[in-house]
Enzyme design. Structure first.
Site, short mmCIF file in Angstrom:
data_model
loop_
_atom_site.label_atom_id
_atom_site.label_comp_id
_atom_site.label_asym_id
_atom_site.label_seq_id
_atom_site.Cartn_x
_atom_site.Cartn_y
_atom_site.Cartn_z
N ASP A 108 66.58 47.48 83.72
CA ASP A 108 65.44 47.45 82.80
C ASP A 108 64.50 48.64 83.01
OD1 ASP A 108 66.45 45.18 81.66
OD2 ASP A 108 65.02 43.81 82.61
N HIS A 135 65.51 44.15 75.69
CA HIS A 135 66.94 44.00 75.43
C HIS A 135 67.25 43.73 73.96
CE1 HIS A 135 66.58 42.07 79.64
NE2 HIS A 135 66.80 43.37 79.78
N ARG A 151 51.81 6.79 77.46
CA ARG A 151 53.09 7.14 78.09
C ARG A 151 53.22 8.64 78.33
NH1 ARG A 151 56.77 5.10 73.47
NH2 ARG A 151 55.02 6.07 72.41
N HIS A 158 63.76 42.54 72.71
CA HIS A 158 62.98 41.43 73.27
C HIS A 158 62.77 41.63 74.76
CE1 HIS A 158 62.75 37.51 75.35
NE2 HIS A 158 61.79 37.36 74.46
N LYS A 210 67.22 35.11 68.66
CA LYS A 210 66.87 34.37 69.88
C LYS A 210 65.71 33.44 69.56
CE LYS A 210 67.84 38.28 72.90
NZ LYS A 210 67.30 39.24 73.87
N ASN A 222 70.53 30.35 77.55
CA ASN A 222 70.36 31.04 78.83
C ASN A 222 69.04 30.63 79.45
OD1 ASN A 222 72.70 32.53 78.18
ND2 ASN A 222 71.49 34.04 77.09
N GLN A 260 74.88 29.51 72.41
CA GLN A 260 74.69 29.82 73.83
C GLN A 260 73.22 29.63 74.19
OE1 GLN A 260 76.66 33.45 75.06
NE2 GLN A 260 75.05 33.90 76.52
N TYR A 276 66.32 30.57 76.64
CA TYR A 276 66.68 31.30 75.43
C TYR A 276 67.78 30.52 74.71
CZ TYR A 276 65.37 35.55 78.14
OH TYR A 276 64.77 36.50 78.91
N ARG A 292 61.08 41.60 82.29
CA ARG A 292 62.47 41.62 81.84
C ARG A 292 62.48 42.16 80.42
NH1 ARG A 292 66.34 38.21 84.81
NH2 ARG A 292 65.22 37.12 86.46
#
Length: 175
Positions: A168, A62, A23, A119, A72, A48, A46, A132, A59
């Site tokens: 960034d 942050h 399967r 990150h 995260k 994202n 949350q 995330y 990216r």
């Protein structure tokens, strides 16, 4: 599912252990009990999604400051990315060190990044998508970052960025 420590304190690779048959396959990719037993958060208020059509999109790097610092759990759901965590916790034995992990949708692995770490990622394929799970809600007033190529960290990115957003690209050096 296996939680595999990295050389940075608290940063973990989450490896899926798929079981396959005619399967397809089945794999546990998150387990609240396993996370709790490892001292990791289990509340993710949350989620994202980042879609990146261009290979070598960067990216990062942050993080959220102060009480808004957030854990995260980062997973590549399409394509591949080079995912990086930088330890910005002054009391940590990993302070100013980084770890990079290739997250691959086919391998179904993830990276847990604790609060106090910056990150970011570089896409390794076209059409890369990153999910995330956030351990705290985003607070714009607490958003911060450090330059992706800050010599204080000397991150060994696998390629130069082809695309990077203005914010960034303009984060300051860590200092």
């Amino acid at each position: 599912m296996k939680l595999v420590p990295t050389e940075l304190p608290g940063v973990m690779v989450v490896e899926a252990e798929p079981v396959g048959d005619e399967r397809g396959l089945f794999a546990r990719v998150y387990d609240a009990d396993a996370f709790a037993a490892a001292g990791l958060p289990t509340d993710w208020p949350q989620c994202n999604l980042s879609w990146n059509p261009v290979r070598h999109t960067l990216r990062g790097m942050h993080f959220q400051t102060g009480e808004a610092a957030e854990p995260k759990l980062v997973r590549c759901t399409r394509g591949r990315v080079f995912d990086v965590a930088v330890d910005l916790r002054p009391a940590s034995p990993g302070f100013r060190r980084w770890v990079g992990v290739e997250l691959d949708a086919d391998r179904r692995n993830a990276l847990y990044v604790p609060p106090g770490c910056a990150h970011g990622f570089l896409t390794l394929t076209q059409e890369a998508e990153v999910l995330y799970m956030m351990g705290a809600r985003y607070r714009p007033e607490a958003a911060s970052g450090v330059r992706w190529n800050d010599p204080a960290f000397a991150i060994a990115w696998p390629a130069a960025p082809a695309l990077i957003g203005p914010r960034d690209a303009s984060w300051p050096d860590f200092g």
